[in-house]
Enzyme design. Structure first.
Site, PDB file in Angstrom:
ATOM      1  CG  ASP A  45      52.945  55.023  42.223  1.00  0.00           C
ATOM      2  OD1 ASP A  45      53.518  54.619  43.255  1.00  0.00           O
ATOM      3  OD2 ASP A  45      52.891  56.231  41.911  1.00  0.00           O
ATOM      4  CB  SER A  46      55.953  50.351  44.315  1.00  0.00           C
ATOM      5  OG  SER A  46      54.858  49.583  44.791  1.00  0.00           O
ATOM      6  CG  ASP A  84      49.899  54.508  45.076  1.00  0.00           C
ATOM      7  OD1 ASP A  84      49.495  55.106  46.099  1.00  0.00           O
ATOM      8  OD2 ASP A  84      51.065  54.092  44.945  1.00  0.00           O
ATOM      9  CE  LYS A 112      50.281  54.996  48.892  1.00  0.00           C
ATOM     10  NZ  LYS A 112      51.249  55.656  47.985  1.00  0.00           N
ATOM     11  CD  GLU A 114      53.788  59.518  45.473  1.00  0.00           C
ATOM     12  OE1 GLU A 114      54.565  60.363  44.982  1.00  0.00           O
ATOM     13  OE2 GLU A 114      53.936  58.292  45.320  1.00  0.00           O
ATOM     14  CD  GLU A 181      58.263  55.969  50.106  1.00  0.00           C
ATOM     15  OE1 GLU A 181      57.075  56.034  49.738  1.00  0.00           O
ATOM     16  OE2 GLU A 181      59.166  55.441  49.429  1.00  0.00           O
TER      17      GLU A 181
END
Ligand code: KIV
Length: 263
Positions: A45-46, A84, A112, A114, A181
């Site tokens: 999602d960067s 993501d 993925k 978070e 990260e």
């Protein structure tokens, strides 16, 4: 490049063979990454920052991730693709299942998410429903407004213990890979030794099983700032292919990241 599966990542961990991953968002670059033997591509999602030019990742949608996952899969039939789930697309187990299914159908091999202990049920439920999960701990960019900025995590004893415990619980719940990260290199080393699953670091020192960087940072063309743990490999080599290969070789030989690019 041969087709990469989770078994390859597991074997590399056992053998102590370091591996490189890069973020990817489209077919042309993922084809280049495939040609330079990058085994793992992260459709992150960067993309909110580097593709859409936004200050955070919060505005990225599941549809954005589906579209970019399809593009990346079209360019690289063989890479192991981790996609993501974006902000608020997995806040309940039901929404997580619906969102994850879309990404798996788009070509992802793994999803993925978070978060720490609040995600344990979700990770169990997704795993039971045949969705392999990559957990993401340390600096979680979707929580930027909780931190008040993009800051290194796990610097205090209490934070480090919490990250270690979350990592163990998520592995226990079924997570198959962990991304760490922006944490101190020492903590990342301890977590990598403690876990049986492969750990991929970004700003987490040289001792994780794999490394990942944002492709725009490697090529020095980011719309935003280039983080201090990243390196402009294009400036050092002069071509995209050579930059990608140099990054891969330095990760495999553990010369990247060095102390200057670690915390
Ligand atoms: O969003 C992203 O690109 C990521 C990778 C850098 C791991 O989370």
């Amino acid at each position: 490049m041969k087709k990469i599966t989770i078994s390859d990542l597991n074997n590399w961990k056992v053998l102590g063979k370091k591996f490189a991953a890069i973020t990817a968002y489209d077919a042309s670059f993922s084809k280049v990454f495939d040609s330079q033997n990058i085994p793992v591509l992260v459709v992150g999602d960067s993309l909110g920052s580097v593709i859409q030019g936004k200050p955070t990742t919060l505005d990225v949608s599941v549809d954005d991730l589906v579209y970019h996952t399809q593009c990346v899969r079209a360019g690289s039939p063989n890479a192991f693709i981790i996609s993501d789930l974006p902000f608020m697309s997995y806040h309940t187990p039901n929404t997580a299942c619906e969102s994850a299914a879309k990404l798996m159908k788009a070509g992802a091999n793994m999803i993925k998410v978070e978060g720490g202990s609040w995600l344990i049920d979700t990770v169990k439920i997704l795993t039971e429903r045949s969705v392999p999960i990559c957990a993401h701990l340390g600096l979680m960019p979707q929580a930027v407004n909780i931190y008040g900025g993009y800051k290194v995590q796990g610097k205090t004893e209490a934070q480090a213990t919490e990250i270690m415990e979350n990592a163990q619980q998520l592995q226990q719940a079924g997570a198959k890979v962990l991304v760490l990260e922006c944490v101190p290199a020492k903590l990342a080393q301890q977590i990598t030794l403690e876990l049986n699953i492969p750990v991929i670091g970004i700003g987490a020192g040289k001792d994780t099983d794999g490394q990942v960087l944002v492709m725009h940072d490697i090529l020095g063309v980011s719309a935003n700032y280039i983080p201090r743990f990243s390196r402009n490999f294009l400036a050092e080599t002069g071509s995209i292919e050579a930059a990608v290969t140099k990054y891969r070789e330095e990760v495999e030989q553990q010369t990247f990241p060095d102390d200057k690019h670690s915390f």
